[in-house]
Design a protein around this motif. Structure first.
Motif, PDB file in Angstrom:
ATOM      1  N   ASN A  23       0.309  -0.938   0.321  1.00 40.74           N
ATOM      2  CA  ASN A  23      -0.430   0.414  -0.089  1.00 40.74           C
ATOM      3  C   ASN A  23       0.602   1.179  -0.108  1.00 40.74           C
ATOM      4  N   LEU A  24       1.791   1.489  -0.254  1.00 38.45           N
ATOM      5  CA  LEU A  24       2.564   2.244   0.304  1.00 38.45           C
ATOM      6  C   LEU A  24       2.656   3.367  -1.413  1.00 38.45           C
ATOM      7  N   PRO A  25       2.562   3.393  -2.484  1.00 35.62           N
ATOM      8  CA  PRO A  25       2.123   4.290  -3.515  1.00 35.62           C
ATOM      9  C   PRO A  25       0.605   4.922  -2.958  1.00 35.62           C
ATOM     10  N   GLN A  26      -0.345   4.751  -2.366  1.00 35.09           N
ATOM     11  CA  GLN A  26      -1.362   4.430  -1.754  1.00 35.09           C
ATOM     12  C   GLN A  26      -0.425   6.105  -0.462  1.00 35.09           C
ATOM     13  N   ILE A  27      -0.105   5.479  -0.305  1.00 36.75           N
ATOM     14  CA  ILE A  27       0.716   6.559   1.088  1.00 36.75           C
ATOM     15  C   ILE A  27       1.512   7.306   0.747  1.00 36.75           C
ATOM     16  N   LEU A  28       1.930   7.152  -0.211  1.00 38.28           N
ATOM     17  CA  LEU A  28       3.353   8.052  -0.960  1.00 38.28           C
ATOM     18  C   LEU A  28       2.433   9.228  -2.103  1.00 38.28           C
ATOM     19  N   GLU A  29       1.267   8.467  -1.999  1.00 38.15           N
ATOM     20  CA  GLU A  29       0.043   9.580  -2.971  1.00 38.15           C
ATOM     21  C   GLU A  29      -0.355  10.706  -1.966  1.00 38.15           C
ATOM     22  N   GLY A  30      -0.858  10.082  -0.830  1.00 39.24           N
ATOM     23  CA  GLY A  30      -1.211  11.007   0.421  1.00 39.24           C
ATOM     24  C   GLY A  30       0.159  12.150   0.591  1.00 39.24           C
ATOM     25  N   VAL A  52      -2.582  11.913   6.440  1.00 38.50           N
ATOM     26  CA  VAL A  52      -3.457  10.638   7.143  1.00 38.50           C
ATOM     27  C   VAL A  52      -4.397  10.683   6.413  1.00 38.50           C
ATOM     28  N   TYR A  53      -5.716  10.734   6.004  1.00 37.57           N
ATOM     29  CA  TYR A  53      -6.441  10.900   4.884  1.00 37.57           C
ATOM     30  C   TYR A  53      -6.023   9.455   4.300  1.00 37.57           C
ATOM     31  N   ARG A  54      -5.518   9.350   3.358  1.00 39.96           N
ATOM     32  CA  ARG A  54      -4.785   8.370   2.107  1.00 39.96           C
ATOM     33  C   ARG A  54      -4.539   6.822   3.530  1.00 39.96           C
ATOM     34  N   GLY A  55      -3.863   7.147   4.408  1.00 41.76           N
ATOM     35  CA  GLY A  55      -4.028   6.181   5.872  1.00 41.76           C
ATOM     36  C   GLY A  55      -5.062   5.522   6.256  1.00 41.76           C
ATOM     37  N   GLN A  56      -5.672   6.201   6.344  1.00 45.35           N
ATOM     38  CA  GLN A  56      -7.380   5.819   6.865  1.00 45.35           C
ATOM     39  C   GLN A  56      -7.846   4.910   5.777  1.00 45.35           C
ATOM     40  N   PRO A  84      -4.608  -1.922  11.654  1.00 43.80           N
ATOM     41  CA  PRO A  84      -3.872  -0.057  11.674  1.00 43.80           C
ATOM     42  C   PRO A  84      -2.419  -0.081  12.526  1.00 43.80           C
ATOM     43  N   PHE A  85      -1.700  -0.494  12.905  1.00 43.98           N
ATOM     44  CA  PHE A  85      -0.864  -1.096  13.637  1.00 43.98           C
ATOM     45  C   PHE A  85       0.156  -0.364  12.807  1.00 43.98           C
ATOM     46  N   ALA A  86       0.200  -1.421  11.748  1.00 42.56           N
ATOM     47  CA  ALA A  86       1.024  -1.337  10.383  1.00 42.56           C
ATOM     48  C   ALA A  86       1.487  -0.177   9.983  1.00 42.56           C
ATOM     49  N   ILE A  87      -0.006   0.595   9.630  1.00 43.86           N
ATOM     50  CA  ILE A  87      -0.030   1.932   8.787  1.00 43.86           C
ATOM     51  C   ILE A  87       0.146   2.665   9.160  1.00 43.86           C
ATOM     52  N   TRP A  88      -0.674   2.766  10.687  1.00 41.82           N
ATOM     53  CA  TRP A  88      -0.295   4.497  11.391  1.00 41.82           C
ATOM     54  C   TRP A  88       0.939   4.487  11.462  1.00 41.82           C
ATOM     55  N   LEU A  89       2.164   2.960  11.925  1.00 38.20           N
ATOM     56  CA  LEU A  89       3.192   3.229  12.843  1.00 38.20           C
ATOM     57  C   LEU A  89       3.919   3.881  11.135  1.00 38.20           C
TER      58      LEU A  89
END
Lengths: 222, 240
Positions: free
Chosen positions: A7-14, A175-179, A188-193
């Motif tokens: 999911n890193l590409p998604q998060i980095l988009e955020g 944050v929004y992408r992460g959610q 939640p643990f891995a993504i919020w971290l």
């Protein structure tokens, strides 16, 4: 780990949006802050009164409330969504609100910088016939700016943190992408971290840079 | 060149200048002496409007400074000033310190301003310091640059506010020499100083101020050798 990488590409988009909003907000905040500082230092009590109200209102209320008020509250009074577009009004309004909020702090940094310039410098400028405007432009601001750089960079780090408050009003950022990622992966643990780490790297580098500038400017004390 | 009529200056209740009148003619070198707190520096600073006068009239180079309609910035172009602490612009090179006035105030070209600056730096003996910053120079050198900066505006009058008080003793001479040269070239000068030897040698007239009053004025010989007033005698007994 796997889930983070997938999911890193998604998060980095955020992250891209977070950086984008931060840069725009900081640039606008410096402009607002400079205007407010000059107003506050002006001889006109109307101008300095306006500046004081702005600074105190934005420093004495939470940013999240300011965002809700300007992005959603004001639309109850004026058809702002029609004027600026349903999709773009929240983005424009949120960016400007963030800039106004940071600008209130920056105006105090700029004001302190201007007032920190030795009075003799202004008198010398006056003695060769420079007007107040020329003195401010060529003598006071260049000297004030040097001492303002480290606190301004620190305020930029603060601004990056504050962009995380754009997510609750529905603006896409880190944050929004992460959610969204959490809602699909239930991790939640891995993504919020991960999100925390990304913020840490970003903000830590900026504040290290501020420390570096501070040391440089002390050595090169002109 | 300068007419001062009944000049008064107070900060709230505190009276600094209590009615001073004098006239200074073209090419005259006037030295102000007196104990600290006597109002010498305040008087000088009133002459280019750095201090607002409370009462009285000042006319300089045909402009009435105390008239609110006079453009103070225009007037200051004709009245150069050197400060005790030099006050060179710290963020600018020596060259830029001198050219900023001609360029930004007089709107001269960069080339012309630099030409003026080079001539002035030569005159004050610092032609090799163009690209240095003020903090790389000694106090005496900084004060000489400050004189050059003021002269670049081609002033009709030069004011000096204790120009050697912040200097190490070995640097006083170099600044006083530049000032003597200026006096010999016919510059109108008003100087606040504690250098009595210089006052005597270069001054055409000496003004003794005490407690906000102009107590006595005269030629250096009159003031230093035959002072009439008791307060002048007391002061000179302490400093000579």
């Amino acid at each position: 780990m796997q889930v983070v990488l997938e999911n890193l590409p998604q998060i980095l988009e955020g992250l891209k949006f977070t950086v984008y909003y931060s840069i725009v907000a900081i640039i606008l905040a410096v402009i607002f802050g400079l205007i407010a500082a000059l107003m506050k230092l002006s001889k006109s009590s109307v101008l300095s009164g306006f500046a004081s109200v702005y600074i105190e209102v934005f420093r004495s209320t939470p940013l999240l409330v300011q965002l809700f008020f300007i992005v959603f509250g004001l639309t109850g009074l004026l058809p702002l969504n029609e004027w600026f577009g349903q999709r773009s009004y929240p983005i424009i309004a949120a960016t400007i609100t963030l800039a106004l909020h940071e600008g209130a702090y920056i105006s105090e940094i700029i004001r302190a910088g201007i007032q920190g310039v030795d009075r003799g410098q202004k008198e010398a400028a006056a003695s060769i016939g420079m007007t107040e405007f020329l003195t401010m432009r060529y003598i006071v601001l260049p000297q004030a700016f040097k001492r303002m750089i480290p606190p301004l960079v620190n305020q930029s780090a603060q601004t990056i943190k504050d962009t995380s408050l754009l997510a609750p009003i529905g603006i896409i950022d880190l944050v929004y992408r992460g959610q969204i990622v959490i809602a699909t992966t239930f991790e939640p643990f891995a993504i919020w971290l991960t999100i925390g780490l990304i913020y840490f790297i970003l903000i830590f580098s900026v504040s290290q840079f501020a420390g570096y500038l501070e040391r440089r400017l002390q050595l090169d004390n002109r | 060149m300068i007419t001062v009529e009944n000049l008064r200056k107070s900060y709230g209740e505190l009276q600094i200048l209590k009615g001073i009148s004098t006239q200074i003619s073209h090419q005259e070198v006037v030295v102000l002496i007196g104990p600290s707190g006597s109002g010498k520096s305040t008087f000088l600073r009133c002459l280019n409007g750095l201090e607002k006068t409370t009462n009285g009239k000042i006319e300089i180079a045909g402009m009435e400074l105390t008239n609110p309609e006079t453009n103070i910035h225009d007037l200051r172009q004709h009245v150069g000033m050197c400060f005790q602490q030099f006050n060179l612009f710290k963020h600018l090179t020596i060259m830029e310190n001198i050219t900023i006035g001609p360029m930004k105030v007089l709107k001269k070209s960069k080339a012309e301003s630099e030409q003026i600056a080079r001539e002035l730096l030569k005159k004050v003996g610092l032609q090799n310091k163009e690209q240095d910053y003020p903090d790389q120079l000694s106090g005496g050198q900084q004060q000489r640059v400050a004189i050059a900066r003021a002269l670049a505006m081609k002033p009709k009058v030069m004011l000096f506010d204790e120009p050697t008080s912040a200097l190490n003793p070995e640097m006083v001479g170099e600044v006083l020499n530049v000032m003597s040269d200026l006096a010999h070239e016919g510059m109108t000068m008003v100087i606040v100083t504690h250098e009595m030897g210089f006052a005597r040698e270069v001054g055409d007239r000496v003004l003794f101020l005490d407690d906000g009053y102009l107590v006595e004025e005269g030629t250096p010989v009159e003031i230093f050798e035959r002072p009439k007033e008791e307060r002048t005698k007391n002061f000179l007994a302490k400093v000579l």
